[in-house]
Design an enzyme around this catalytic site. Structure first.
Site, PDB file in Angstrom:
ATOM      1  N   ASP A  60       2.969  32.363 -23.040  1.00 13.67           N
ATOM      2  CA  ASP A  60       2.809  32.953 -21.717  1.00 13.67           C
ATOM      3  C   ASP A  60       4.142  33.433 -21.144  1.00 13.67           C
ATOM      4  OD1 ASP A  60       3.980  30.521 -21.228  1.00 13.67           O
ATOM      5  OD2 ASP A  60       2.247  29.631 -20.260  1.00 13.67           O
ATOM      6  N   LYS A  92       8.291  33.180 -26.108  1.00  8.45           N
ATOM      7  CA  LYS A  92       7.573  31.920 -26.339  1.00  8.45           C
ATOM      8  C   LYS A  92       6.360  32.210 -27.223  1.00  8.45           C
ATOM      9  CE  LYS A  92       5.011  28.275 -23.972  1.00  8.45           C
ATOM     10  NZ  LYS A  92       4.354  27.877 -22.714  1.00  8.45           N
ATOM     11  N   SER A 150      -4.497  34.411 -26.880  1.00  7.68           N
ATOM     12  CA  SER A 150      -5.021  34.117 -25.537  1.00  7.68           C
ATOM     13  C   SER A 150      -3.877  33.847 -24.566  1.00  7.68           C
ATOM     14  CB  SER A 150      -5.947  32.890 -25.615  1.00  7.68           C
ATOM     15  OG  SER A 150      -6.392  32.515 -24.335  1.00  7.68           O
TER      16      SER A 150
END
Length: 356
Positions: free
Chosen positions: A231, A235, A296
């Site tokens: 996110d 990362k 996601s």
């Protein structure tokens, strides 16, 4: 809508039925999505500096034209659990009338975010994982792992759950926190989890530049991975080589290219987004026997769906408290009219939930 209102909804509906309903509602929202009617913006926000690991405070907006705007304010603070006894993800969801700009509803987003993220992984997994999948592995056994497991277990006959976390406390408590599912949960070494899992969910707080969190040395040829932890730029949880040989499906492409697993690969290596996948499941069915990844990062459309679901049940159950938050009423042209407008006594009012 308070935390106690959400508790009443879950108790009245049932955790399994609520998750089933959310998975169905999200699937329908994706299947019928029309960009002319619904505008989803890429999230934006502030980086929160920390001596140990940075976090962020972001806003995620989506507008249904002619109806309402849903906005989630969400923070990611990876050291919240051990330093403050708070969740890593803290959020609030709000709903606004597009005609007047009036705030219609305000509710907790912590529980809602966990639910909708699990539901999104379940939707993607149903499209991409082998129908014969029986073993699921959770890399990262924190809060998000619970709803990942719950949602996917509603669609697949899971016979074994393998968990791994670098945090011993999270590992040790995972079986207790998922006991309500009645599944066989085992804590195993990471190498065993990778080798035996048909479906893997990575839901970690890995630091920027600290990935990957799996080695991909002995993954099953048909493994499906839901990568939930990315996110922030830099990362990531998965090896670049795994992404390059897999069908990578982002939830929201423009966002995933900046802060998801997709930031590791070229745009032309990115596969269909979640909307395209759900609208055309047969096209991608052959990939169920090959490696696939659901990237996601969190999609504002999911927040719209889960907020609407909770408000629907609040209306049905008569939940929600009317709060005189905005300075409206009296003389609309006089900002000091609030001095002369009597305050109504607080009361429980379903109109907060219905948007009327």
């Amino acid at each position: 809508m308070t935390r106690s209102d959400l508790r009443c909804i879950v108790e009245a509906v049932g955790a399994n039925a609520l998750m089933d309903e959310l998975i169905h509602a999200l699937t329908e929202a994706l299947r019928t999505f029309d960009g002319e009617q619904t505008e989803v913006r890429k999230r934006d926000g502030f980086l929160l500096e920390s001596a140990r690991q940075p976090g962020c405070l972001e806003w995620m907006p989506v507008m249904q034209r002619g109806q309402a705007v849903t906005v989630k304010m969400v923070s990611y603070s990876p050291h919240n659990p051990e330093e403050r006894g708070l969740p890593t993800i803290i959020a609030t969801n709000s709903l606004y009338d597009v005609h007047s700009g009036h705030l219609i509803a305000l509710m907790d987003g912590v529980f809602a975010t966990a639910l909708r993220t699990g539901a999104a992984s379940a939707v993607a997994t149903r499209c991409l994982a082998s129908p014969d999948s029986r073993v699921i592995g959770l890399i990262g056994c924190g809060a998000q792992a619970v709803t990942q497991l719950h949602a996917i277990s509603r669609l697949f006959p899971i016979t074994e759950v393998l968990g791994y976390d670098t945090n011993p406390e999270a590992q040790e408590s995972f079986a207790r926190r998922t006991a309500f599912l009645g599944l066989n949960v085992k804590i195993v070494p990471l190498a065993e989890l990778e080798e035996r899992s048909d479906i893997i969910c990575t839901a970690t707080s890995v630091a920027v530049g600290g990935g990957p969190v799996l080695s991909e040395k002995k993954l099953k040829p048909h493994v499906h991975i839901n990568a939930v932890g990315s996110d922030l730029p830099g990362k990531t949880e998965l090896p670049k080589s795994l992404l390059e040989r897999s069908l990578v499906c982002p939830d929201f492409t423009v966002q995933c290219l900046v802060e998801g697993e997709c930031q590791q690969i070229r745009p032309d290596q990115v596969g269909p987004d979640l909307i395209t996948l759900v609208k055309n499941p047969d096209v991608y069915e052959p990939w169920r026997e090959r490696s696939t990844v659901f990237d996601s990062t969190g999609y504002a459309l999911e927040d719209q769906v889960v907020t609407a679901l909770f408000l629907k049940h609040a209306e049905r159950l008569g939940l929600g408290t009317s709060v005189a938050l905005e300075t409206v009423g009296g003389d609309a042209l006089d900002p000091y009219a609030l001095l002369h407008t009597p305050e109504a006594a607080p009361k429980r009012d379903v109109r907060l939930a219905t948007g009327s």
